[in-house]
Scaffold this motif. Structure first.
Motif, PDB file in Angstrom:
ATOM      1  N   ARG A   1      16.721 -23.415  17.838  1.00 14.70           N
ATOM      2  CA  ARG A   1      17.402 -22.350  17.093  1.00 14.70           C
ATOM      3  C   ARG A   1      18.867 -22.252  17.522  1.00 14.70           C
ATOM      4  O   ARG A   1      19.774 -22.121  16.695  1.00 14.70           O
ATOM      5  CB  ARG A   1      16.703 -21.016  17.333  1.00 14.70           C
ATOM      6  CG  ARG A   1      15.349 -20.869  16.660  1.00 14.70           C
ATOM      7  CD  ARG A   1      14.897 -19.409  16.701  1.00 14.70           C
ATOM      8  NE  ARG A   1      13.529 -19.267  16.225  1.00 14.70           N
ATOM      9  CZ  ARG A   1      12.469 -19.148  17.024  1.00 14.70           C
ATOM     10  NH1 ARG A   1      12.638 -19.151  18.352  1.00 14.70           N
ATOM     11  NH2 ARG A   1      11.259 -19.030  16.540  1.00 14.70           N
TER      12      ARG A   1
ATOM     13  N   LEU B   1      20.733 -25.279  16.085  1.00 17.92           N
ATOM     14  CA  LEU B   1      20.941 -25.154  14.638  1.00 17.92           C
ATOM     15  C   LEU B   1      22.060 -24.155  14.341  1.00 17.92           C
ATOM     16  O   LEU B   1      22.882 -24.370  13.442  1.00 17.92           O
ATOM     17  CB  LEU B   1      19.642 -24.730  13.950  1.00 17.92           C
ATOM     18  CG  LEU B   1      18.515 -25.772  13.911  1.00 17.92           C
ATOM     19  CD1 LEU B   1      17.235 -25.149  13.358  1.00 17.92           C
ATOM     20  CD2 LEU B   1      18.912 -26.984  13.081  1.00 17.92           C
TER      21      LEU B   1
ATOM     22  N   HIS C   1      22.367 -31.134  13.565  1.00 11.94           N
ATOM     23  CA  HIS C   1      21.449 -31.579  12.519  1.00 11.94           C
ATOM     24  C   HIS C   1      20.579 -32.761  12.927  1.00 11.94           C
ATOM     25  O   HIS C   1      19.849 -33.307  12.103  1.00 11.94           O
ATOM     26  CB  HIS C   1      22.228 -31.949  11.252  1.00 11.94           C
ATOM     27  CG  HIS C   1      22.716 -30.762  10.492  1.00 11.94           C
ATOM     28  ND1 HIS C   1      23.907 -30.134  10.779  1.00 11.94           N
ATOM     29  CD2 HIS C   1      22.146 -30.059   9.475  1.00 11.94           C
ATOM     30  CE1 HIS C   1      24.066 -29.106   9.949  1.00 11.94           C
ATOM     31  NE2 HIS C   1      23.011 -29.031   9.166  1.00 11.94           N
TER      32      HIS C   1
ATOM     33  N   LEU D   1      13.481 -26.935  10.902  1.00 10.98           N
ATOM     34  CA  LEU D   1      14.219 -28.159  10.580  1.00 10.98           C
ATOM     35  C   LEU D   1      14.392 -28.310   9.078  1.00 10.98           C
ATOM     36  O   LEU D   1      15.468 -28.673   8.588  1.00 10.98           O
ATOM     37  CB  LEU D   1      13.485 -29.369  11.158  1.00 10.98           C
ATOM     38  CG  LEU D   1      13.369 -29.438  12.684  1.00 10.98           C
ATOM     39  CD1 LEU D   1      12.402 -30.531  13.094  1.00 10.98           C
ATOM     40  CD2 LEU D   1      14.733 -29.668  13.323  1.00 10.98           C
TER      41      LEU D   1
ATOM     42  N   ALA E   1      17.004 -26.020   7.559  1.00  6.16           N
ATOM     43  CA  ALA E   1      18.374 -26.357   7.948  1.00  6.16           C
ATOM     44  C   ALA E   1      18.793 -27.746   7.471  1.00  6.16           C
ATOM     45  O   ALA E   1      19.956 -28.121   7.633  1.00  6.16           O
ATOM     46  CB  ALA E   1      18.500 -26.277   9.464  1.00  6.16           C
TER      47      ALA E   1
ATOM     48  N   ALA F   1      17.798 -30.439   8.857  1.00  4.49           N
ATOM     49  CA  ALA F   1      17.985 -31.203  10.089  1.00  4.49           C
ATOM     50  C   ALA F   1      16.854 -32.206  10.257  1.00  4.49           C
ATOM     51  O   ALA F   1      15.786 -32.070   9.662  1.00  4.49           O
ATOM     52  CB  ALA F   1      18.048 -30.255  11.287  1.00  4.49           C
TER      53      ALA F   1
END
Length: 703
Positions: free
Chosen positions: A85, A88, A93, A113, A116, A118
């Motif tokens: 967290r 991010l 990423h 993930l 985001a 990522a």
């Protein structure tokens, strides 16, 4: 989603959980990251230290002066989510997660993930390595080379790298994909297609979720001129139980994995040693153009064993022509064997150059595709120092074979020495050398199988048809529309309808309860019915099984038939597959089945038949006539196209299909519709020790 550059050559790295304790993962990750510090920015993160390895430490990723391209997570399980967290929020990423044992937190991590955009390798990863970009984020050290390793088990991947290093084979890239929460094996394989530093890819998986994409990636590697070697578990029931209990993932059946390898041009091997031996050969020679091998030995016993091993490994030692044998006799003593295998009969002791002369003559003959040189060569100088120079000279001559017109005939050496100066000199010339005959011939057999083109995968030529309703009559209708011949038949639901149906058919007849799938097990089929027996048999079956759709057929009484089966199913990992084998009521007993990914063309279908133990029955056995192979092949192709084209169908079974001299007739069939079996969640596969250690990452090094 593309493979992030951060997993190949990040501009900056943050190692969360860095430590100076050499027994901890954080030490190896930090030292590995710092080894590439002249290429990229490296930050170390540890909440309880101000300095690690002489470098300043930051409390959190959020405290870093800039956003790192790649965040390496090596903290106790309960701290993984807070670290991610925080990263991010910093704008990161790309993540590499070493920590295992996240339990229910994995689902929340995946959601984080995904929201985001990522990517993550792991969790439960052993790390990654890229020799070309000085990227080492893993436990241990790696020798640079041309072998890429993609492994679901980090420790097994590390074993492959270690075996390769001891054999002189280095690693271009290493990816331990762990639990594959986000980045999976297919992602990594796709990234290797354009990697100029990789020539061979080693893939270890225990589960093949996303199997169709893996096959496509393996095909792309082959088209790019790279070889792929696949290692998996499931060869025994014991290993399948281990996979389930240890990893919670289902092991794909090996016959389907082999079919996927044939379709993609990859090769399955049975052990890390086999994989490394095969990769060693591929690192030095091109795959031979065929299966013909010459065995040249200075011992009749060793030559005989090598020939036997060649046969076991799918190679063929042809008898040399009279002309080649005459040429060999001119070089060798009268006691020498010259037909193949060649026994030098002591000629090497008199003149070491004879090893090279014989190899040159055989290579130039055009009669073989590869050569195995087996025996004492490599030991002369080791045992008698006065022979070092002479042995080196003949090895130099053998080495020149690779650079001449005869280089298209690769040569592999089996030497009784494992580490003499002569062996080192052979390796300098990039001549594959092994200290056992089984390793040498086994590796050559594997490489030869890789030399063939991947089997053609035709486009599905049939358009999707309506999914049949349950029952035998609907299955008959479905298959006859495909062109699969079946006996004349009628339906009946009561005694009057049955009598009427029988009147329009030629006895003997077969009665079936059409709604029951496995009819023999439920006494739902009766054969050999005539005018006097049909009605009583129907009454008995109707009273026992109840109302339903009954089917009465003309019984196939043709002489000289062979009962086969054709099956197709939608595999949970690899999609549509087709199988053919020895059929009838004893099909499961004999288990003589050949499998391919569907659809198949006629050539592939014929090859499926050639792999069967029962193949000789089709050609005529003990005076029986040969059957109509074309009709059987047509049926295999049709069923394979149907399972590939009709997405609502999950299984097709034609058993038996009775093949005779005048055609093939399917006399029982089952078509199943519905959704495919759910794929279990893929989990990482590392040894118990490895996983336990990751779960117990020291609390002293929490971010």
């Amino acid at each position: 989603m593309s493979f992030p550059r951060a997993f190949v050559d990040p501009a900056s790295i943050a190692v969360v959980g860095a430590t100076e304790d050499r027994a901890k993962w954080g030490y190896w990750l930090a030292t590995g990251a710092l080894a590439g510090a002249d290429r990229r920015q490296v930050w170390l993160v540890n909440r309880r230290a101000t300095q690690v390895l002489g470098q300043p430490c930051h409390l959190t990723v959020g405290d870093l002066p800039r956003t790192p391209d790649l965040v390496v997570v090596c903290v106790p399980p309960r701290h993984v989510l807070p670290v991610v967290r925080d990263a991010l929020a910093k704008g990161c990423h790309a993540f590499l997660s070493i920590t295992a044992g996240l339990g229910a937190d994995e689902a929340e991590l995946a959601a984080l993930l995904r929201r985001a955009g990522a990517r993550m390798i792991g969790p439960n990863s052993l790390g990654l390595f890229n020799a070309a970009t000085q990227l080492r984020l893993a436990w241990g050290n790696f020798t640079p080379g041309s072998l890429a390793i993609v492994s679901q088990s980090g420790q097994l991947g590390s074993e492959i790298a270690g075996l390769g290093a001891r054999a002189g084979l280095g690693v271009s890239r290493f990816y331990s994909v762990g639990n594959q929460l986000d980045v999976g094996a297919a992602d990594v394989l796709e990234s290797l297609v354009a990697d100029e530093h990789t020539t061979t890819v080693a893939l270890y998986l225990e589960s093949f979720a996303d199997g169709t994409r893996i096959v496509a990636a393996l095909e792309a590697l082959r088209r790019a001129g790279k070889h792929a070697l696949v290692l998996t578990t499931g060869a025994s029931e014991g290993s399948r139980r281990l996979a389930r209990s240890h990893t919670g993932s289902m092991t794909s059946a090996l016959d389907v994995v082999d079919a996927a390898c044939r379709a993609s041009g990859a090769l399955r091997v049975a052990s890390p040693r086999e994989l490394v031996d095969t990769a060693r050969v591929l690192d030095t020679i091109a795959p031979p153009g065929g299966r013909r091998v010459a065995i040249i030995s200075d011992s009749g016993g060793q030559g005989g064993i090598a020939v036997d091993l060649a046969t076991v490994n799918g190679l063929r030692a042809p008898v040399f022509t009279d002309g080649l044998q005459a040429g060999l006799r001119a070089l060798l003593p009268a006691a020498a064997a010259v037909s193949n295998p060649v026994d030098l009969a002591g000629a090497g002791e008199a003149d070491l150059q004879i090893y090279a002369r014989v190899a040159e003559l055989v290579a130039a003959s055009g009669e073989v595709d590869s050569i195995v040189l087996s025996g004492y060569l490599g030991c002369y100088g080791e045992d008698s120092p006065s022979l070092v120079e002479a042995e080196s000279a003949v090895i130099d001559r053998i080495g020149r074979l690779r650079r001449t017109d005869t280089a298209r005939v690769p040569l592999i050496v089996h030497s009784m020495s494992a580490a003499s100066p002569a062996i080192a000199r052979l390796r300098e010339h990039r001549v594959p050398v092994f200290d056992t005959a089984d390793a040498a011939v086994g590796a050559l057999g594997h490489v030869t199988r890789l030399g063939g083109q991947p089997r053609p995968t035709p486009a599905t030529v049939r358009t999707e048809t309506a999914v049949p309703t349950p029952g035998y009559w609907a299955a008959r209708t479905f298959l006859t529309a495909l062109g699969v011949a079946m006996p004349e038949a009628r339906r009946a639901t009561d005694a009057a309808g049955f009598t009427e149906a029988c009147a329009s058919l030629r006895p003997p007849l077969v009665l079936k309860a059409g709604w029951i799938e496995h009819k023999s097990e439920h006494q739902a089929v009766r054969t050999g019915l005539g005018p006097d027996t049909a009605a009583p048999v129907f009454r008995e079956m109707y009273e026992r099984l109840g109302p339903g759709e009954y089917v009465v057929e003309e019984q196939d009484t043709r002489p000289g038939v062979v009962e086969m089966l054709i099956g197709a199913r939608r595999d949970r990992d690899f999609g549509p597959t087709v199988a053919v084998g020895h059929g009838g009521v004893h099909a499961e007993l004999w288990r003589d089945v050949s499998v391919e990914l569907a659809p198949v063309d006629r050539r592939t279908a014929a090859g499926m038949l050639d792999r069967l133990r029962s193949r000789r029955l089709l050609d005529g056995w003990r005076g029986q006539p040969a059957v109509d192979l074309d009709a059987l092949i047509d049926a295999i192709v049709a069923v394979s196209e149907a399972i590939a084209a009709t997405t609502g169908v999950t299984d097709i079974e034609v058993n038996p299909i009775r093949v005779g001299p005048e055609g093939a007739l399917a006399v029982d069939a089952l078509v199943v519709s519905g959704t495919t079996e759910a794929v279990p969640e893929t989990t990482g596969v590392n040894s118990h020790r490895e996983t336990t250690e990751k779960q117990e990452i020291s609390r002293e090094h929490v971010h």
